[in-house]
Enzyme design. Structure first.
Site, PDB file in Angstrom:
ATOM      1  N   ILE A 166       0.622  -1.274   0.044  1.00 34.08           N
ATOM      2  CA  ILE A 166      -0.009  -0.302   0.411  1.00 34.08           C
ATOM      3  C   ILE A 166       1.158   1.238  -0.152  1.00 34.08           C
ATOM      4  CG2 ILE A 166      -1.342   1.074   0.906  1.00 34.08           C
ATOM      5  CD1 ILE A 166      -2.727  -1.126   2.161  1.00 34.08           C
ATOM      6  N   PRO A 167       0.917   2.001  -1.049  1.00 31.44           N
ATOM      7  CA  PRO A 167       2.280   3.011  -0.670  1.00 31.44           C
ATOM      8  C   PRO A 167       1.856   4.273  -1.042  1.00 31.44           C
ATOM      9  CG  PRO A 167       1.084   2.708  -3.767  1.00 31.44           C
ATOM     10  CD  PRO A 167       0.345   1.418  -2.356  1.00 31.44           C
ATOM     11  N   CYS A 168       2.471   4.008   0.708  1.00 31.65           N
ATOM     12  CA  CYS A 168       1.933   5.199   1.182  1.00 31.65           C
ATOM     13  C   CYS A 168       3.400   6.343   0.856  1.00 31.65           C
ATOM     14  CB  CYS A 168       2.042   5.108   3.154  1.00 31.65           C
ATOM     15  SG  CYS A 168       3.768   4.181   3.590  1.00 31.65           S
ATOM     16  N   HIS A 169       4.291   5.684   0.194  1.00 33.65           N
ATOM     17  CA  HIS A 169       5.136   6.304  -0.107  1.00 33.65           C
ATOM     18  C   HIS A 169       5.235   7.344  -1.046  1.00 33.65           C
ATOM     19  CE1 HIS A 169       6.036   2.839  -2.266  1.00 33.65           C
ATOM     20  NE2 HIS A 169       6.572   3.834  -3.313  1.00 33.65           N
TER      21      HIS A 169
END
Length: 356
Positions: A316-319
């Site tokens: 889950i690409p919170c970056h």
């Protein structure tokens, strides 16, 4: 070679402080010795003027530096040592064994060294690891209908109270209360950016975080408490799947993860995480952008909190979420890792565009 002076000063500071969140972000070539190292190398630190910084190990090799024999920059960070491998194999050969001092001597292994290396790799001592393995077997026996007294004795406990206490510390519940408990397995995964912890059941991935993330212990404890679950060392199909997919991701050959996920959060948090997974690799969005996409333009602070509550790093690409000003903002795995991930995905996207 990295020429930006501000970036070089940042990397030198990380080198001096042995910051693990810079693992895989840079390598340092030491002109006075001719070797290159990873950021966490235990060797005495060189002077700034003797340092050259590189983004990849290959760049350092091409600059004629040889790999350091202490930190082994060509291997994964914290790659399993021969001692750890030998002891894990010994446990698997006799998982019900209770280890004593003479057992280490028989293998020509120093007991304190084993304790230290297991603590570094697994977050627990060897004795705790072996005990967890025994308790995993005890759990299997109890759930398959085995008698409690037989399980207790097979696990090496003469005292029923001692068995229950040890079982509870590891599993999070007493033996008589585990009939309906969820069993999760936790595994250590080596990656290019440093080790990660994966926790899953037989069907879905619950947690994926960098091992050195601040507050990881609290995350794991919340997971166990919220689900009333037992967490023990081991592997499951989702863990094997995410390990394979992470390898492809870091090689630049995978952009979409297929491992089944178990999302633990409020409806709003889940809606934020769904938006994160819609951000194409190589692109970024601001918290305000996510709030607007949800139809709640004033909820950008709540979006930021949901972003920080994500327990499935990279997948889950919170970056990919940055400040509206264009600055990177924070990241649980460290800002240096966030920048590396964004650059890695951007380069991958450019390669894909050229190939089409």
């Amino acid at each position: 070679m990295i020429q930006n002076e501000e970036r070089k000063l940042e990397y030198y500071k990380a080198l001096i402080e042995k910051k693990s969140d810079y693992e895989g972000v840079f390598y340092v070539g030491v002109t006075s010795t001719g070797v290159f190292c990873r950021p966490t190398c235990p060797a005495r630190k060189p002077k700034y003027d003797n340092c050259e910084f590189y983004e990849t190990a290959q760049q350092a090799l091409l600059a004629s530096f040889r790999p350091c024999q202490r930190c082994r920059p060509l291997s994964h960070p914290n790659q399993v040592s021969d001692i750890v491998r030998l002891l894990v194999e010994a446990v698997e050969q006799n998982p019900e064994k209770r280890w004593k001092g003479q057992d280490f001597k028989a293998l020509s292994i120093d007991e304190s060294t084993a304790r230290r290396q297991f603590k570094k790799r697994f977050g627990m001592t060897f004795v705790e690891y072996a005990r967890s393995r025994r308790m995993g077997l005890a759990l299997k026996s109890i759930r398959s209908g085995g008698k409690l007294i037989d399980t207790q004795l097979a696990s090496g406990y003469d005292s029923s109270s001692g068995f229950r206490d040890a079982f509870s510390r590891i599993m999070g519940a007493t033996p008589t209360r585990l009939d309906d408990s969820l069993i999760l397995r936790a595994s250590w995964l080596d990656t290019q950016l440093g080790p990660m912890m994966a926790i899953a059941d037989d069907n879905e991935l619950y947690l994926l975080e960098f091992v050195d993330r601040r507050g990881l212990e609290r995350e794991v404890e919340r997971l166990r408490t919220r689900l009333q679950a037992a967490i023990i060392p081991g592997e499951t199909t989702p863990i094997q799947s995410i390990e394979n997919e992470l390898s492809q991701f870091f090689e630049g050959t995978l952009t979409e993860f297929k491992t089944p996920l178990h999302l633990m959060g409020s409806p709003f948090q889940k809606s934020v995480w769904e938006q994160l997974m819609k951000i194409p690799p190589g692109e970024t969005r601001s918290y305000a952008d996510i709030a607007l996409a949800l139809g709640k333009p004033t909820a950008y602070r709540a979006v930021a909190q949901a972003n920080g509550a994500n327990q499935l790093a990279i997948v889950i690409p919170c970056h990919r979420v940055i400040n509206v000003s264009g600055e990177l903002g924070g990241y649980g795995g460290g800002v240096a890792r966030k920048e590396w991930l964004l650059n890695h995905e951007k380069i991958g996207g450019q390669k894909n565009e050229k190939s089409t």
